[in-house]
Scaffold this motif. Structure first.
Motif, PDB file in Angstrom:
ATOM      1  N   SER A  14     -19.499  41.624 159.880  1.00 45.95           N
ATOM      2  CA  SER A  14     -20.431  42.429 160.680  1.00 45.95           C
ATOM      3  C   SER A  14     -19.672  43.302 161.668  1.00 45.95           C
ATOM      4  CB  SER A  14     -21.379  41.514 161.451  1.00 45.95           C
ATOM      5  OG  SER A  14     -21.993  40.599 160.586  1.00 45.95           O
TER       6      SER A  14
ATOM      7  N   HIS B 256     -23.452  44.345 151.130  1.00 49.49           N
ATOM      8  CA  HIS B 256     -24.237  43.340 150.405  1.00 49.49           C
ATOM      9  C   HIS B 256     -23.299  42.342 149.727  1.00 49.49           C
ATOM     10  CE1 HIS B 256     -26.942  46.773 150.875  1.00 49.49           C
ATOM     11  NE2 HIS B 256     -27.961  45.949 150.671  1.00 49.49           N
ATOM     12  N   CYS B 257     -22.587  41.573 150.541  1.00 47.79           N
ATOM     13  CA  CYS B 257     -21.548  40.692 149.992  1.00 47.79           C
ATOM     14  C   CYS B 257     -21.418  39.458 150.873  1.00 47.79           C
ATOM     15  CB  CYS B 257     -20.204  41.436 149.922  1.00 47.79           C
ATOM     16  SG  CYS B 257     -19.671  42.154 151.515  1.00 47.79           S
ATOM     17  N   GLU B 258     -20.746  38.460 150.333  1.00 46.69           N
ATOM     18  CA  GLU B 258     -20.391  37.258 151.103  1.00 46.69           C
ATOM     19  C   GLU B 258     -18.906  37.000 150.927  1.00 46.69           C
ATOM     20  OE1 GLU B 258     -22.018  35.719 153.268  1.00 46.69           O
ATOM     21  OE2 GLU B 258     -24.090  36.299 152.892  1.00 46.69           O
TER      22      GLU B 258
ATOM     23  N   HIS C 215     -19.796  38.553 154.752  1.00 44.08           N
ATOM     24  CA  HIS C 215     -20.165  39.883 155.237  1.00 44.08           C
ATOM     25  C   HIS C 215     -19.573  40.024 156.634  1.00 44.08           C
ATOM     26  CE1 HIS C 215     -23.654  42.962 156.037  1.00 44.08           C
ATOM     27  NE2 HIS C 215     -22.560  43.279 156.693  1.00 44.08           N
TER      28      HIS C 215
ATOM     29  N   PRO D 236     -25.595  40.892 158.532  1.00 45.94           N
ATOM     30  CA  PRO D 236     -26.496  40.227 157.590  1.00 45.94           C
ATOM     31  C   PRO D 236     -27.853  39.904 158.206  1.00 45.94           C
ATOM     32  CG  PRO D 236     -24.735  38.749 158.273  1.00 45.94           C
ATOM     33  CD  PRO D 236     -24.385  40.098 158.790  1.00 45.94           C
TER      34      PRO D 236
ATOM     35  N   ASP E 154     -30.004  37.308 153.647  1.00 39.36           N
ATOM     36  CA  ASP E 154     -28.659  36.735 153.650  1.00 39.36           C
ATOM     37  C   ASP E 154     -28.590  35.339 154.259  1.00 39.36           C
ATOM     38  OD1 ASP E 154     -27.094  39.376 152.915  1.00 39.36           O
ATOM     39  OD2 ASP E 154     -28.422  39.928 154.551  1.00 39.36           O
TER      40      ASP E 154
ATOM     41  N   SER F 176     -19.499  34.843 157.606  1.00 38.55           N
ATOM     42  CA  SER F 176     -20.653  35.672 157.963  1.00 38.55           C
ATOM     43  C   SER F 176     -21.353  35.090 159.184  1.00 38.55           C
ATOM     44  CB  SER F 176     -21.638  35.747 156.793  1.00 38.55           C
ATOM     45  OG  SER F 176     -21.015  36.222 155.619  1.00 38.55           O
TER      46      SER F 176
ATOM     47  N   ASP G 137     -18.347  47.231 150.645  1.00 38.08           N
ATOM     48  CA  ASP G 137     -18.642  46.617 149.356  1.00 38.08           C
ATOM     49  C   ASP G 137     -19.672  47.431 148.575  1.00 38.08           C
ATOM     50  OD1 ASP G 137     -18.086  43.930 147.899  1.00 38.08           O
ATOM     51  OD2 ASP G 137     -20.243  44.185 147.713  1.00 38.08           O
TER      52      ASP G 137
ATOM     53  N   LYS H 119     -15.036  43.837 153.133  1.00 38.08           N
ATOM     54  CA  LYS H 119     -16.201  42.994 152.838  1.00 38.08           C
ATOM     55  C   LYS H 119     -17.285  43.280 153.876  1.00 38.08           C
ATOM     56  CE  LYS H 119     -16.155  40.107 150.037  1.00 38.08           C
ATOM     57  NZ  LYS H 119     -16.590  40.168 148.607  1.00 38.08           N
TER      58      LYS H 119
ATOM     59  N   GLU I  21     -21.253  51.812 152.192  1.00 34.78           N
ATOM     60  CA  GLU I  21     -21.419  50.653 151.305  1.00 34.78           C
ATOM     61  C   GLU I  21     -22.715  50.882 150.541  1.00 34.78           C
ATOM     62  OE1 GLU I  21     -23.854  47.887 151.462  1.00 34.78           O
ATOM     63  OE2 GLU I  21     -25.012  49.068 152.875  1.00 34.78           O
TER      64      GLU I  21
END
Length: 307
Positions: free
Chosen positions: A284, A278-280, A282, A131, A136, A146, A240, A275, A208
Motif C-alpha cells: 500500500s 490486485h495482488c498479494e 499488496h 487493499p 482483499d 498486506s 501488478d 507488488k 496497475e
C-alpha cells in the motif's frame, strides 16, 4: 504539497463505504475483525449493502455516504469495502471544499482511483492506495505483508521498496523525484478529457490493472502516450497487472513486449515488478506525497502519508 490526514490511533472510528459496485458481504463481514484487531471501531455507511444493478445503491446514496463520512467528526478515516465500477458517476457532485475542511484518511484502490485523483486535485488531500475490505482483507489469500501495510496509518514513517520485496526490472534508467500519483490504468485513462484528468507533470506515475489482455493494455498506454502523459511524468512505477494473459497467444504480444514498446526509450526512469495493485501481497502507498524512484538501484522511497 497536499494536506496530510491526521494519523489514526487506537480507539478511533473508521467509516466503511461502498463507492462503486456491491461488495461481497460475506467477505466484508470476515474483514471487520481485522480492523478491530487494529484497535479501530467501525461505522457502516448506509448504502454499503445496497444494490442497484451493478452499483452499490444509487449515485445519490453512494455520494451521501462519502459526504457523511467526511463530515462526521467522530469518523477519523474512511476505508472502502470494494471497487468494481461507479465512483466516477457522481464525482462531479462531490463537495471538495467540505473534504478540504475535513481532511482524514481515505483508503482504497482500483475503481477508487477516480476518487483518489479528484480528491487529490480538488481537495488537495493525500490519500491511500491500498487493499479493500471485501475485495482483499476478507479473503483467505490476504497476505501478512498486506496487513502490515495498514501500519502506515498509525504513524508517519517512510516506505521503502526494493528487490527484497519482489524482483524489479528497470526499463529506463535514472532517478526521479516528485509526488506519487495514479493507480488503476483504466481509471486514469477514463479521466482524460474531463475536469478530473490526472496531472502528472513532474510527478511519478503509478499504473496497475486487472483482467486486461496485452492488446488492451497497449490501447490504454497508447491513449496516455497520445495525451502526452509519458512526456510530462518524472518517472513511471509499473505495478501488478493481474490476469494480463492473451486469450490467443499466437496473435498477441506479451505484456512485457507491450511495456518495452512504450517505456524502453523513455527519457525518465521506469521500473516494473512492484507488488502494487490486485495482488498479494499488496504494497500500500500514499498518493500525493513526495517519492523518489531510483531505476538504477531499483528502489522506490515514499514519504509518510499521515501527520
Amino acid at each position: 504539497m497536499r494536506t496530510l490526514p491526521k494519523r489514526l490511533k487506537k480507539g478511533d472510528t473508521v467509516g466503511i463505504i461502498s463507492p462503486s459496485s456491491p461488495p461481497n458481504l460475506e467477505n466484508l463481514k470476515k474483514a471487520l475483525p481485522f480492523l478491530e484487531s487494529l484497535g479501530l471501531n467501525i461505522k457502516m455507511g448506509k448504502s454499503v449493502e445496497a444494490k442497484n444493478g451493478h452499483l452499490a445503491g444509487t449515485d445519490d446514496e453512494r455520494l451521501a455516504d462519502l459526504h457523511a463520512m467526511f463530515e462526521d467528526p467522530e469518523v477519523a478515516g474512511i476505508i472502502c469495502a470494494g471497487g468494481g465500477y461507479g465512483a466516477a458517476r457522481y464525482t462531479d457532485r462531490i463537495d471538495f471544499q467540505m473534504i478540504k475542511e475535513n481532511p482524514k484518511v481515505f483508503w482504497g484502490y482500483s475503481d477508487i482511483t477516480f476518487l483518489h485523483t479528484a480528491i487529490g486535485e480538488y481537495a488537495e488531500l493525500a490519500t491511500f492506495h491500498g487493499p479493500m475490505l471485501a475485495s482483499d482483507v476478507g479473503k483467505e489469500t490476504f497476505h501478512e505483508r498486506s496487513a502490515r501495510m495498514f501500519g502506515q496509518l498509525f504513524g508517519p514513517f517512510e516506505l521503502f521498496y526494493s528487490e527484497e520485496i519482489s524482483p524489479l526490472t528497470a526499463l529506463a534508467g535514472g532517478v526521479a523525484q516528485g509526488e506519487l500519483v495514479g493507480g488503476n490504468l483504466s481509471l486514469i485513462r477514463s479521466g482524460i478529457g474531463t475536469k478530473f484528468e490526472l496531472d502528472v507533470k513532474g510527478k511519478i506515475l503509478l499504473i496497475e490493472d486487472i483482467d486486461e489482455e496485452p492488446y488492451q493494455v497497449d490501447e490504454l498506454l497508447n491513449h496516455l502516450k497520445m495525451a502526452r502523459k509519458f512526456d510530462e511524468a518524472a518517472g513511471i512505477v509499473i505495478g501488478d497487472f493481474k490476469n494480463a494473459e492473451a486469450k490467443n497467444k499466437e496473435r498477441s504480444l506479451t505484456l512485457d513486449e507491450v511495456f518495452d514498446d512504450y517505456f524502453k526509450d523513455l527519457k525518465v526512469p521506469v521500473v516494473k515488478g512492484f507488488k502494487i495493485g490486485h495482488c498479494e501481497p499488496h504494497f500500500s502507498v500514499p498518493l500525493g506525497v513526495p517519492a523518489r524512484l531510483d531505476a538504477d538501484a531499483k528502489t522506490l522511497t515514499i514519504l509518510p502519508g499521515v501527520e
